[in-house]
Write an enzyme that holds these catalytic residues in place. Structure first.
Site, short mmCIF file in Angstrom:
data_model
loop_
_atom_site.label_atom_id
_atom_site.label_comp_id
_atom_site.label_asym_id
_atom_site.label_seq_id
_atom_site.Cartn_x
_atom_site.Cartn_y
_atom_site.Cartn_z
N TYR A 3 14.03 72.32 -10.11
CA TYR A 3 13.53 71.57 -11.26
C TYR A 3 12.45 72.41 -11.98
O TYR A 3 11.55 72.96 -11.32
CB TYR A 3 12.97 70.23 -10.77
CG TYR A 3 12.15 69.51 -11.80
CD1 TYR A 3 12.72 69.14 -13.02
CD2 TYR A 3 10.81 69.23 -11.59
CE1 TYR A 3 11.97 68.50 -13.98
CE2 TYR A 3 10.06 68.58 -12.55
CZ TYR A 3 10.64 68.22 -13.75
OH TYR A 3 9.89 67.60 -14.70
N ARG A 5 -7.83 53.69 -3.66
CA ARG A 5 -7.35 55.09 -3.65
C ARG A 5 -6.88 55.44 -2.24
O ARG A 5 -5.86 56.09 -2.06
CB ARG A 5 -8.44 56.06 -4.13
CG ARG A 5 -8.00 57.51 -3.99
CD ARG A 5 -8.81 58.55 -4.76
NE ARG A 5 -10.19 58.26 -5.00
CZ ARG A 5 -11.16 58.28 -4.07
NH1 ARG A 5 -10.88 58.60 -2.82
NH2 ARG A 5 -12.40 58.00 -4.41
N ASP A 50 13.77 68.35 -1.69
CA ASP A 50 13.66 67.41 -2.82
C ASP A 50 14.97 66.63 -2.84
O ASP A 50 16.03 67.16 -3.17
CB ASP A 50 13.45 68.22 -4.11
CG ASP A 50 13.29 67.32 -5.33
OD1 ASP A 50 13.75 66.16 -5.30
OD2 ASP A 50 12.70 67.79 -6.33
N LYS A 65 13.16 58.45 -10.70
CA LYS A 65 14.59 58.56 -10.97
C LYS A 65 15.37 57.43 -10.29
O LYS A 65 15.19 56.28 -10.64
CB LYS A 65 15.06 59.95 -10.55
CG LYS A 65 14.19 61.10 -11.09
CD LYS A 65 14.21 61.11 -12.58
CE LYS A 65 13.49 62.19 -13.33
NZ LYS A 65 12.23 62.72 -12.95
C1 PLP Z 1 14.71 67.08 -8.98
C2 PLP Z 1 13.36 66.68 -9.51
N1 PLP Z 1 12.28 66.83 -8.72
C3 PLP Z 1 11.05 66.49 -9.15
C4 PLP Z 1 10.84 65.99 -10.42
C5 PLP Z 1 9.45 65.65 -10.87
O1 PLP Z 1 9.27 64.27 -10.84
P1 PLP Z 1 8.26 63.46 -11.79
O2 PLP Z 1 8.80 63.58 -13.18
O3 PLP Z 1 8.31 62.08 -11.23
O4 PLP Z 1 6.93 64.11 -11.66
C6 PLP Z 1 11.94 65.82 -11.27
C7 PLP Z 1 11.74 65.31 -12.64
O5 PLP Z 1 12.62 65.35 -13.47
C8 PLP Z 1 13.24 66.18 -10.80
O6 PLP Z 1 14.32 66.05 -11.57
#
Ligand code: PLP
Length: 382
Positions: A101, A49, A173, A198
């Site tokens: 998001y 961890r 992000d 992604k």
């Molecule tokens: C722009 C963006 N940020 C964060 C996330 C969250 O990521 P995760 O699904 O890996 O938790 C997503 C998920 O679709 C996203 O599109």
């Protein structure tokens, strides 16, 4: 030796990654614990961890491609965002991009708000407007660029300048752009966040998140939270994202080329009302995108004339090469309906305010042959 981006994706942070056998790829250290010769005497790893060699290899790779000092990996993108929020205290305030998001919005509004943190969602397309929303209690600015799913572009340099003047942390992000297209730390951000699920993973087979920072103290705090809260990725998942990163530059180049062809095709289609892709000359923030991104990305959204949800659903059901599915950034092309899928957790009146109409479709353009992708869109729209 200093490396360029395309070399860093393969070698960045990977020198002497396996002192045991000199393996070229980081091994999957599927172990929870590590033998100690005497209490406290070990080779840098005690319990997985806290740290695991496969995770360390990935963290170094992500830090390298973002031109950052410290990479910190998490079990998902949301767990990475969660770790950033845990650096705040009750009473603190956060200014976030209006069109973020949906899962981040849900975490902010439905979890952290109840812990006494206030969130203000502001349209930051005109970044200079930000100043009027900054208070003494504002401790964090959270932005996405391009935004999901409207592809708004935010000027990271302008926002970071204001954030620094007010002594506020700026987190970006960078999931949609990836460091292939833009490196927010270079533009002045303090924290870069990724849903590695992604483009970094790139093959729709792993859920993982990451943060990259330069500041040692902030890194220490985030590593502490990584261990204390325990939302870590497993070694196999770290291996998959590490492998994905090695072809990030190749995939992104093709994602961008295919998206350009598709955005231009949709732009001229009689059934399409509006196309959202920062590479189009009529995109409201095209010039900012041109100055801060290397190309314009693989994500394209569009709305249909008449704005009928039924027609949008029919279009999605007719697709044959594109797959109707959540998520993005994999080699395969995906299509989604933000109003009912990714952004279903945002109340309708809020959704409409940011432009997520009932007919809005979001495409994650993959790396298939672009002729096949165009033919598929053509038949589904006809
Ligand atoms: C722009 C963006 N940020 C964060 C996330 C969250 O990521 P995760 O699904 O890996 O938790 C997503 C998920 O679709 C996203 O599109």
């Amino acid at each position: 030796m200093p490396m360029k981006f395309n070399t860093k994706t393969i070698h960045g942070g990977q020198k002497d990654i396996d002192p045991a056998y000199n393996s070229v790829m980081a091994p999957i250290y599927q172990t929870t614990t590590y033998r100690q010769s005497s209490p406290g005497h070990h080779l840098g790893f005690e319990y997985s961890r806290g740290a695991n060699p496969t995770r360390s290899a990935l963290q170094k790779s992500i830090a390298s491609i973002e031109n950052g000092k410290h990479g910190i990996a998490f079990g998902s993108g949301l767990a990475a965002i969660d770790a950033v929020l845990k650096t705040l205290q009750p009473g603190d305030e956060v200014v976030a991009t209006k069109n973020i998001y949906g899962g981040a919005y849900r975490l902010f509004e439905n979890v952290y708000k109840t812990f006494g943190i206030q969130f203000h969602f502001v349209d930051l397309q005109n970044a200079k407007d930000l100043e009027q929303h900054l208070e003494a209690k504002t401790k964090l600015i959270w932005i996405e660029t391009p935004t999901n799913p409207m592809m708004n572009i935010i000027d990271v340099k302008v926002v970071s300048k204001l954030a620094k003047q007010h002594n506020i942390l700026l987190a970006v992000d960078n999931t949609f752009a990836t460091p292939y297209l833009q490196q927010p730390l270079e533009l002045g951000a303090d924290i870069v966040m990724h849903s590695g699920t992604k483009y970094l993973g790139g093959h729709s087979d792993v859920v993982l998140g990451a943060l990259v920072v330069n500041d040692d103290q902030l890194a220490e705090q985030l590593f502490f939270i990584q261990n204390a809260s325990g939302a870590i990725p497993g070694p196999m998942d770290c291996f998959l994202v590490l492998r994905g990163i090695k072809t990030l530059h190749l995939r992104m180049q093709r994602h961008c080329e295919n998206a350009k062809t598709i955005a231009n095709f949709l732009h001229q289609h009689p059934k399409v009302e509006k196309v959202y892709w920062p590479g189009l000359l009529n995109h409201p923030n095209h010039s900012i995108a041109k100055s801060q991104m290397k190309a314009y990305g693989g994500m394209v959204s569009f709305s249909m004339k008449g704005d009928s949800q039924e027609e949008a659903v029919q279009f999605l059901e007719r697709l044959r090469v594109f797959t109707l599915a959540e998520s993005l950034g994999g080699v395969e092309s995906l299509a989604g309906h933000p109003a009912t899928m990714t952004h279903g957790s945002i109340p309708k009146e809020e959704r409409l305010k940011i432009g997520i109409l009932d007919s809005l479709i979001r495409l994650s353009v993959g790396v298939e042959d672009q002729d096949d992708l165009i033919k598929d869109l053509q038949q589904a729209l006809s």
